[in-house]
Enzyme design. Structure first.
Site, PDB file in Angstrom:
ATOM      1  N   GLY A 483       0.655  -1.137   0.128  1.00  0.00           N
ATOM      2  CA  GLY A 483       0.016  -0.173  -0.179  1.00  0.00           C
ATOM      3  C   GLY A 483       0.864   1.249   0.165  1.00  0.00           C
ATOM      4  O   GLY A 483       0.346   2.460  -0.147  1.00  0.00           O
ATOM      5  N   GLU A 735      10.254   4.475   6.720  1.00  0.00           N
ATOM      6  CA  GLU A 735      10.514   4.279   8.266  1.00  0.00           C
ATOM      7  C   GLU A 735      10.763   5.904   8.962  1.00  0.00           C
ATOM      8  O   GLU A 735      10.434   5.767  10.048  1.00  0.00           O
ATOM      9  CB  GLU A 735      11.376   3.167   8.689  1.00  0.00           C
ATOM     10  CG  GLU A 735      10.866   1.951   8.065  1.00  0.00           C
ATOM     11  CD  GLU A 735      11.612   0.885   8.168  1.00  0.00           C
ATOM     12  OE1 GLU A 735      11.884  -0.021   9.354  1.00  0.00           O
ATOM     13  OE2 GLU A 735      12.612   0.860   7.358  1.00  0.00           O
TER      14      GLU A 735
HETATM   15 MO1  MOS Z   1       9.833  -2.855   8.125  1.00  0.00          MO
HETATM   16  S1  MOS Z   1      10.011  -2.978  10.113  1.00  0.00           S
HETATM   17  O1  MOS Z   1      11.199  -2.900   7.685  1.00  0.00           O
HETATM   18  O2  MOS Z   1       8.475  -3.295   7.494  1.00  0.00           O
END
Ligand code: MOS
Length: 768
Positions: A483, A735
């Site tokens: 997504g 992230e």
């Molecule tokens: Mo991530 S924690 O590398 O999906």
């Protein structure tokens, strides 16, 4: 036939640059109209349904199982337990030569053992004609246990933690100088303890698997972040060649790390299908996810900082204790960012680990840095208060030219620019530094900042690109679309590399039958595919040019690639003369119905050679550079002075993520990370019953994630400066934006109230 998703639209006549544009996701329409098929939605005609029975003790042995009542439920086909399950191989030891050995979420050989290692471990699977019968059957299985002493209280066991030895992903220990001595000698210092609770995965789509055997071959529909790990893990467990396992995973309803490893549900669906000879579907309940899929470790952290009166850092100490399960789990790199963010003369980072009788931890969005930046960036704010300095000025005072811990060069570092732009957009200059000095009516207003930091990763990826005479392009790569917009970004990259319209590119992904793609983890998928896709496009253009050069009729006759550019759906001489021709014309003249270029090999030998080549390049790269995404988080909160209620009222995040491929999906990724950071700061907390080790709040009713009403408009932007060491200059965006978010909130709460909260989540009781 591939079951990978196919997205295409009619091609307009001319091409323009796609990279950077806010293009809608290629998978958006099918997802929002319900046409996308998820793992629990594959309609096999004779499908059976499975449900899990979970252990109710934390450690012990199964003394007896009474399956009579369950078996008597009309429609129940099988009650599978360790007493009747076929043998499976135990997970192999972890080997860096074969990264798929990292795939096992736990080391438990489910239903092949009478041992129980955590409260919630699956101890039986009930298979039935209907979901209702399976679940009713599961509720009637009676299991008795001989219990053994168990330890599951993190706070009580923290003192038994052992120093982490391995330094995988920079998560062990490292020192520069003598940080403790420098701390003791520093004129200004803070020495602080922080705690963060465990967190559980709550993707919108709970984990689900549909499995169908055909002889000794099995097809598995499984929402996964690494289909190849699922494939290899299942092949090993069931003793069949990897080529006999096909994993299909075109649509994944969110994952965030929770679908990286192979968990019990996936394995037991395949087992149930083998036992019953029927295709089997297992959808975990929300509670089932909490019981069988790992989450984020809790942590206690010490951050101690020493500085001269002018703010120059002389000492930085960051140590942590986190937990693993006794049957798996890995260290999370809680102290990693503390090697990179501040130019302290003396640095000590050390992680410590304790093993408990709980479901092992697993990766969750920025594992380590998300909670590590909470501690580090809160401590920097506290030091700024001690020094009477502006927290941004303190950061800029200690902004390093080279990587602080080892003097390596940064591939890219633009935190100064991120703060400058963020301060401007946010209006930081309007902040009055004194805590409790800003109000809006009865609300106390606070403003806080924190740095975001997340390392940049790249993995091997095999890709094919095929060009057809009608000017359409098909890119094939077994990657993962949870997504985040990865497929759209790659279509944009291919369109520009080949000089065709975005709409002419079709992406095939989410199927292990495709060329081996990278896992979606570590924010590394987009760069990984891009590197291979760009080389595949280069190869393809060379082949097309070679074809044209051989024709006496072609205006490209005798041309070299250096003098040719791809644009307007073909190859043209550079320099504006416009001599050249369309791909359609070249291919048609040569009587070719398509041309294809491939990067990477999927043969056994080819795959190993490719992996070795890739790893050596990665190691070399790592020796030369420190690569990361970073950013500046600005947050405004309003705190009710009577109830302690905290509302996040404004947010500005400015990020250095290199070249932005898609302005829309990048903004969404960055916003999503901040939303998850708001949850981490204010509400998310897994509660483990200290009497029995059972998770007490395994539902969205009791595990509080932010809802829309909790989230203000989030202003995200980026510097859009390419990282010269990355393909197209891009750095992953998945992230970085959760990092620093909780600290920005905690710092704003302090500014609003004068209260320092060093224990997450910042619930209202902690402010009263
Ligand atoms: Mo991530 S924690 O590398 O999906």
């Amino acid at each position: 036939m591939t079951q990978a998703p196919v997205h295409s639209r009619p091609a307009p006549a001319t091409a323009e640059r796609s990279v950077g544009k806010p293009i809608d996701r290629v998978d958006g329409r099918v997802k929002t109209t319900g046409a996308a098929r998820y793992s629990a939605e594959y309609p096999y005609p004779d499908i059976a349904h499975a449900a899990l029975v979970h252990a109710t003790v934390s450690r012990g042995r199964i003394a007896g199982i009474d399956a009579a009542a369950a078996s008597a439920v009309p429609g129940v086909l099988a009650v599978i337990t360790h007493l009747n399950a076929p043998a499976m191989k135990p997970p192999p030891p972890v080997s860096m030569m074969n990264l798929s050995t990292l795939a096992s979420g736990t080391t438990v050989n489910y239903l092949n053992t009478d041992e129980v290692h955590w409260d919630g471990q699956p101890v039986a699977v009930v298979v039935a004609e209907t979901l209702e019968a399976a679940r009713q059957g599961a509720s009637l299985v009676r299991v008795t246990y001989e219990t053994l002493p168990a330890t599951f209280d993190f706070a009580a066991e923290e003192k038994n933690a052992k120093p982490q030895k391995s330094d995988l992903v920079q998560s062990g220990g490292a020192t520069k100088g003598d940080a403790e001595a420098a701390l003791a000698a520093a004129p200004v210092a803070v020495d602080l303890r922080f705690t963060t609770p465990p967190h559980n995965h709550n993707a919108i789509e709970p984990h689900a698997t549909t499995a169908a055997w055909d002889g000794d071959r099995v097809t598995v529909h499984d929402g996964a972040q690494n289909m190849y790990w699922v494939r290899d893990n299942l092949a090993m467990k069931f003793g069949i060649p990897a080529a006999n396992v096909r994993v299909i995973s075109p649509y994944v309803g969110g994952a965030f790390g929770g679908k990286t490893m192979v968990w019990a549900g996936t394995i037991l669906t395949v087992l149930a299908a083998r036992v019953t000879g029927r295709p089997v579907r297992l959808m975990l309940t929300r509670e089932g996810v909490y019981r069988t899929v790992g989450g984020r470790t809790p942590s206690t952290q010490r951050v101690a900082l020493g500085a001269e009166a002018d703010g120059r850092l002389t000492a930085l100490v960051h140590t942590s204790v986190t937990r693993l399960g006794r049957v798996g789990g890995g260290p999370e790199q809680v102290t990693s960012q503390s090697r990179h963010l501040y130019d302290a003369e003396n640095i000590l980072v050390q992680q410590n680990l304790v093993k408990l009788d709980l479901l092992p931890n697993t990766v969750m969005r920025a594992p380590g840095e998300s909670i590590g930046t909470f501690a580090l960036e809160s401590a920097i704010d506290e030091l700024a208060s001690e020094l009477g300095m502006d927290p941004i000025a303190l950061r800029m005072r200690n902004e390093p030219e080279r990587n602080p811990i080892d003097g390596k060069r940064f591939a890219h570092r633009m935190l100064r620019e991120a703060y400058a732009r963020g301060a401007e957009r946010f209006g930081w200059s309007e902040r009055t530094p004194e805590p409790r000095s800003m109000r809006d009516g009865r609300w106390l207003v606070g403003m806080g900042v924190a740095s975001a930091y997340h390392p940049s990763w790249q993995f091997a990826a095999n890709v094919t690109v095929r060009l057809s005479p009608d000017g359409t392009v098909v890119v094939r790569c077994g990657f993962h679309e949870m997504g985040m917009g990865g497929a759209t970004a790659q279509a944009q990259i291919a369109a520009d590399a080949l000089g065709v319209p975005f709409e002419a590119v079709r992406m095939e992904y989410g199927d292990t039958a495709l060329p081996t793609g990278p896992g979606a983890g570590g924010s590394g998928q987009t760069a990984s595919i891009a590197a291979s896709l760009l080389s595949a496009c280069e190869k393809l253009k060379r082949s097309v040019l070679a074809l044209a050069r051989r024709s006496g009729d072609s205006p490209l006759r005798g041309q070299r690639m250096t003098g040719v550019e791809a644009r307007d759906g073909g190859l043209y001489r550079t320099g504006g003369a416009g001599l050249g021709e369309s791909y359609a014309k070249i291919l048609t003249r040569a009587g070719r119905d398509s041309m294809e270029a491939r990067v990477g090999s999927d043969t056994r030998v080819g795959a190993i050679a490719g992996q070795v080549r890739f790893m050596s390049k990665l190691m070399l790269d790592r020796r030369r550079w420190v690569k990361a995404a970073s950013g500046a988080q600005f947050c405004e909160v309003r705190v009710d002075p009577d109830t302690g209620e905290v509302r996040v009222s404004r947010w500005v995040g400015v990020f250095d993520v290199g070249t932005v491929i898609n302005a829309k999906t990048t903004a969404s990724q960055l916003r999503g990370g901040i939303v998850m950071g708001i949850g981490m700061a204010l509400s998310e907390e897994t509660l483990v019953d200290p009497r029995n080790g059972r998770i007490m709040n395994p539902s969205l009713a009791e595990y509080h994630v932010p809802v829309h009403a909790d989230i203000p408009a989030i202003d995200v932007s980026w510097l859009d400066e390419p990282d010269p060491t990355m393909p197209l200059g891009l750095i992953g965006v998945g992230e970085v934006s959760i990092t620093g978010a909780a600290a920005a909130i905690a710092n704003a709460v302090h500014h609003a109230t004068g209260r320092r909260v060093r224990d997450l989540p910042i619930t209202l009781d902690r402010l009263l």
